[in-house]
Design a protein around this motif. Structure first.
Motif, PDB file in Angstrom:
ATOM      1  N   ILE A   1       0.835  -1.198   0.000  1.00 18.36           N
ATOM      2  CA  ILE A   1       0.000   0.000   0.000  1.00 18.36           C
ATOM      3  C   ILE A   1       0.869   1.248   0.000  1.00 18.36           C
ATOM      4  O   ILE A   1       0.700   2.164  -0.800  1.00 18.36           O
ATOM      5  CB  ILE A   1      -0.935  -0.010   1.224  1.00 18.36           C
ATOM      6  CG1 ILE A   1      -1.850  -1.242   1.180  1.00 18.36           C
ATOM      7  CG2 ILE A   1      -1.747   1.273   1.283  1.00 18.36           C
ATOM      8  CD1 ILE A   1      -2.678  -1.429   2.430  1.00 18.36           C
ATOM      9  N   THR A   2       1.831   1.286   0.909  1.00 16.61           N
ATOM     10  CA  THR A   2       2.738   2.426   1.006  1.00 16.61           C
ATOM     11  C   THR A   2       3.934   2.201   0.091  1.00 16.61           C
ATOM     12  O   THR A   2       4.575   1.150   0.171  1.00 16.61           O
ATOM     13  CB  THR A   2       3.235   2.599   2.454  1.00 16.61           C
ATOM     14  OG1 THR A   2       2.107   2.676   3.327  1.00 16.61           O
ATOM     15  CG2 THR A   2       4.084   3.846   2.578  1.00 16.61           C
ATOM     16  N   PRO A   3       4.258   3.130  -0.792  1.00 14.09           N
ATOM     17  CA  PRO A   3       5.381   2.921  -1.722  1.00 14.09           C
ATOM     18  C   PRO A   3       6.686   2.665  -0.973  1.00 14.09           C
ATOM     19  O   PRO A   3       6.939   3.231   0.096  1.00 14.09           O
ATOM     20  CB  PRO A   3       5.440   4.245  -2.501  1.00 14.09           C
ATOM     21  CG  PRO A   3       4.076   4.822  -2.369  1.00 14.09           C
ATOM     22  CD  PRO A   3       3.574   4.413  -1.016  1.00 14.09           C
ATOM     23  N   ALA A   4       7.502   1.818  -1.558  1.00 11.71           N
ATOM     24  CA  ALA A   4       8.796   1.497  -0.961  1.00 11.71           C
ATOM     25  C   ALA A   4       9.803   2.593  -1.261  1.00 11.71           C
ATOM     26  O   ALA A   4       9.708   3.297  -2.268  1.00 11.71           O
ATOM     27  CB  ALA A   4       9.309   0.166  -1.508  1.00 11.71           C
ATOM     28  N   LEU A   5      10.761   2.744  -0.356  1.00  9.19           N
ATOM     29  CA  LEU A   5      11.859   3.669  -0.592  1.00  9.19           C
ATOM     30  C   LEU A   5      12.775   3.108  -1.677  1.00  9.19           C
ATOM     31  O   LEU A   5      12.870   1.883  -1.846  1.00  9.19           O
ATOM     32  CB  LEU A   5      12.651   3.879   0.703  1.00  9.19           C
ATOM     33  CG  LEU A   5      11.893   4.569   1.838  1.00  9.19           C
ATOM     34  CD1 LEU A   5      12.720   4.531   3.129  1.00  9.19           C
ATOM     35  CD2 LEU A   5      11.552   6.014   1.467  1.00  9.19           C
ATOM     36  N   PRO A   6      13.473   3.945  -2.404  1.00  8.26           N
ATOM     37  CA  PRO A   6      14.357   3.445  -3.472  1.00  8.26           C
ATOM     38  C   PRO A   6      15.536   2.674  -2.893  1.00  8.26           C
ATOM     39  O   PRO A   6      15.947   2.911  -1.743  1.00  8.26           O
ATOM     40  CB  PRO A   6      14.822   4.728  -4.175  1.00  8.26           C
ATOM     41  CG  PRO A   6      14.645   5.814  -3.162  1.00  8.26           C
ATOM     42  CD  PRO A   6      13.453   5.415  -2.331  1.00  8.26           C
ATOM     43  N   PRO A   7      16.096   1.755  -3.660  1.00  5.53           N
ATOM     44  CA  PRO A   7      17.241   0.964  -3.177  1.00  5.53           C
ATOM     45  C   PRO A   7      18.453   1.839  -2.882  1.00  5.53           C
ATOM     46  O   PRO A   7      18.617   2.919  -3.456  1.00  5.53           O
ATOM     47  CB  PRO A   7      17.522   0.011  -4.351  1.00  5.53           C
ATOM     48  CG  PRO A   7      16.270  -0.006  -5.159  1.00  5.53           C
ATOM     49  CD  PRO A   7      15.658   1.344  -4.997  1.00  5.53           C
ATOM     50  N   ALA A   8      19.280   1.351  -1.980  1.00  2.00           N
ATOM     51  CA  ALA A   8      20.531   2.047  -1.645  1.00  2.00           C
ATOM     52  C   ALA A   8      21.683   1.415  -2.406  1.00  2.00           C
ATOM     53  O   ALA A   8      21.730   0.200  -2.574  1.00  2.00           O
ATOM     54  CB  ALA A   8      20.789   1.963  -0.143  1.00  2.00           C
ATOM     55  N   GLU A   9      22.610   2.226  -2.849  1.00  2.00           N
ATOM     56  CA  GLU A   9      23.763   1.719  -3.586  1.00  2.00           C
ATOM     57  C   GLU A   9      24.994   1.566  -2.714  1.00  2.00           C
ATOM     58  O   GLU A   9      25.973   0.945  -3.120  1.00  2.00           O
ATOM     59  CB  GLU A   9      24.065   2.626  -4.780  1.00  2.00           C
ATOM     60  CG  GLU A   9      22.930   2.653  -5.805  1.00  2.00           C
ATOM     61  CD  GLU A   9      23.315   3.396  -7.071  1.00  2.00           C
ATOM     62  OE1 GLU A   9      24.483   3.843  -7.160  1.00  2.00           O
ATOM     63  OE2 GLU A   9      22.453   3.523  -7.949  1.00  2.00           O
ATOM     64  N   SER A  10      24.970   2.142  -1.516  1.00  2.00           N
ATOM     65  CA  SER A  10      26.096   1.973  -0.596  1.00  2.00           C
ATOM     66  C   SER A  10      25.567   1.959   0.832  1.00  2.00           C
ATOM     67  O   SER A  10      24.499   2.512   1.115  1.00  2.00           O
ATOM     68  CB  SER A  10      27.118   3.097  -0.762  1.00  2.00           C
ATOM     69  OG  SER A  10      26.642   4.300  -0.187  1.00  2.00           O
ATOM     70  N   PHE A  11      26.321   1.326   1.716  1.00  2.67           N
ATOM     71  CA  PHE A  11      25.919   1.280   3.122  1.00  2.67           C
ATOM     72  C   PHE A  11      25.955   2.672   3.748  1.00  2.67           C
ATOM     73  O   PHE A  11      25.173   2.962   4.659  1.00  2.67           O
ATOM     74  CB  PHE A  11      26.839   0.331   3.894  1.00  2.67           C
ATOM     75  CG  PHE A  11      26.630  -1.118   3.564  1.00  2.67           C
ATOM     76  CD1 PHE A  11      25.443  -1.758   3.880  1.00  2.67           C
ATOM     77  CD2 PHE A  11      27.614  -1.841   2.915  1.00  2.67           C
ATOM     78  CE1 PHE A  11      25.241  -3.090   3.581  1.00  2.67           C
ATOM     79  CE2 PHE A  11      27.430  -3.180   2.605  1.00  2.67           C
ATOM     80  CZ  PHE A  11      26.242  -3.801   2.935  1.00  2.67           C
ATOM     81  N   ALA A  12      26.841   3.528   3.255  1.00  4.83           N
ATOM     82  CA  ALA A  12      26.964   4.868   3.826  1.00  4.83           C
ATOM     83  C   ALA A  12      25.697   5.690   3.606  1.00  4.83           C
ATOM     84  O   ALA A  12      25.447   6.656   4.337  1.00  4.83           O
ATOM     85  CB  ALA A  12      28.165   5.578   3.219  1.00  4.83           C
TER      86      ALA A  12
END
Length: 490
Positions: free
Chosen positions: A53-64
């Motif tokens: 229902i709630t849109p997901a946050l975009p993927p992260a490319e680095s742990f930082a």
């Protein structure tokens, strides 16, 4: 070491079956695996992933980019983990924000850190009261519990979080003492955790983050009633994450009942083939199968060989040792200390062939293992995928070889088709160059071997030092006697 009482052993065996081979009851004709009956899927078929229902946050490319505690970032660097795997990059932005998650990724794809980093980061800075953990990871087998513990331990230490493993087959008293001392994070198999709760040695009402790892296998093994009973005890409104290499309709109840508007990430198709993994079906004559198996086992390098029952595992292990192959058995009939020692010896190369039931199909990670052999073909597509998942992990290459007799060939090809696998099919015989080309098979030495404990497992003995320690004691006793005599004379 505290010994388990007979009652403790019996209750853990009844509930836990953490031998990993099976548990529970089933209808129809039972299939034996590792000496236990295995429960089939309640409803076969692919699980329909729920919508978000709630849109997901975009993927992260680095742990930082994730805003994790600096101690965790430093620990990742120290462990050589520099770039998130796809499932980590996809799930962590959302799970670190407290969202429920449903994640699927093939075995070896980094699922443990995908849920583990979020669980640790969200628990950091809190202190558990005695008997009241703050975060819980439920897993189906002892081996997987140990693997999760080993993977998370350096990161938990960096945050000063106490991590405790709760499984059957080892001292329940020691586990109870660890919980009484306070543990922020508990990694547990369902049966032993229930035992501790029933004894009053654990409460789950303060658990704010709960993870189900390999939930589909827990359902297959008959743990679903125990899992739901445990989840009903954790703190309402807490975060729940469900991760697995395969998702089927067995987990539908868990998702609908316990996950609230979950973020769904399916990094790999449930039955997808790993591109760095080769799949071979080798057709052998029944009378030649044992000789071909022995030659494969005698190859240079390590190999895991899967069989259906613990008796077949023990028999093949004895035969391989008699042929000069350094083999060891792993199945549900072995004690937990035996299983731990066997895995340690296999990882270090002291043992080169691990002969196992499905107890080793999940939760076993061995670096640079390039060959898995199904001596007994699996009878379930998920078993095939998880057995094969012991090789070609984290982007490395490997091969899965399945030995079939002519009458098994058709059924095995249908099973692999359901698993999304298109194997190479070859007719082979022992001693042939083609068997060597595919598997590295070679003629064993024929000189029987006996596996003894490596030096790392032997207690230190310093005879000379012990003698030196004893001599001053004798001298002291003589001096004492002389002084006593002098005192009496005075």
């Amino acid at each position: 070491m505290t010994r388990l009482s007979r009652t403790d052993h019996r209750s853990s065996r009844k509930r836990d079956r953490a031998a990993g081979s099976a548990g529970g009851s089933r209808t129809g004709s039972p299939r034996r695996s590792g000496g236990h009956t295995r429960r089939p899927a309640a409803v076969q078929g692919e699980f329909a992933l729920p919508g978000t229902i709630t849109p997901a946050l975009p993927p992260a490319e680095s742990f930082a980019d994730l805003g994790m505690p600096r101690q965790l970032l430093a620990a990742l660097v120290a462990e050589g983990v520099t770039v998130p795997f796809p499932i980590q990059g996809a799930t962590l932005p959302n799970t670190l924000a407290g969202r429920d998650a449903l994640g699927r990724g093939r075995t070896g794809s980094g699922k443990t850190l995908a849920f583990g980093l979020a669980l640790l980061a969200r628990t950091a800075g809190r202190r558990a009261e005695p008997l009241q953990p703050l975060a819980l990871v439920l897993v189906p087998t002892r081996e997987l519990a140990q693997q999760v513990t080993d993977a998370l331990a350096p990161y938990a230490r960096s945050l000063s979080l106490r991590l405790t493993t709760v499984v059957g087959g080892v001292s329940i008293g020691r586990q109870a003492r660890a919980l009484r001392s306070g543990a922020e994070v508990v990694v547990a198999t369902p049966g032993r955790l229930k035992d501790l709760i029933d004894r009053g040695d654990c409460r789950l009402d303060q658990v704010a983050v709960t993870v189900l790892d390999e939930a589909d296998q827990m359902a297959d093994m008959g743990f679903l009633p125990q899992v739901t009973a445990l989840l009903d005890q954790v703190r309402p409104g807490g975060q729940r994450m469900l991760f697995s290499a395969t998702l089927d309709r067995n987990v539908d109840l868990l998702v609908r009942r316990y996950l609230n508007d979950p973020v769904v990430h399916s990094v790999d198709p449930s039955a997808g083939a790993v591109t760095t993994m080769e799949h071979h079906v080798l057709q052998v004559r029944g009378t030649d199968k044992h000789a071909a198996t022995t030659e494969i086992a005698a190859r240079d390098g390590r190999v895991i060989m899967f069989l259906d029952t613990k008796h077949a595992v023990d028999r093949l292990t004895r035969d391989l040792l008699g042929s000069g192959v350094r083999a060891a058995a792993l199945h549900g009939g072995k004690s937990q200390p035996q299983r731990t020692r066997t895995l340690a010896r296999f990882r270090t190369g002291h043992v080169t062939v691990l002969v196992a039931t499905n107890v080793a199909a999940r939760g076993i990670h061995v670096d640079d293992l390039d060959l898995v052999v199904n001596v007994d073909p699996p009878t379930d597509p998920k078993d095939y995928l998880h057995r094969g998942g012991r090789t070609a992990r984290a982007g490395r290459s490997g091969s899965v070889v399945t030995l079939v007799t002519p009458n098994q060939r058709g059924g095995m090809l249908r099973l692999m088709s359901h698993a999304g696998i298109s194997p190479r099919i070859t007719e082979v015989r022992s001693g042939e160059a083609e068997l060597h080309r595919i598997t590295g098979a070679q003629t064993p030495s024929g000189t029987p071997v006996v596996i003894t404990a490596p030096a790392s497992e032997r207690p230190e003995r310093d005879t000379a030092s012990r003698g030196r320690r004893n001599r001053p004691m004798r001298a002291t006793r003589r001096t004492t006697r002389r002084r006593s005599t002098a005192d009496a004379a005075a």
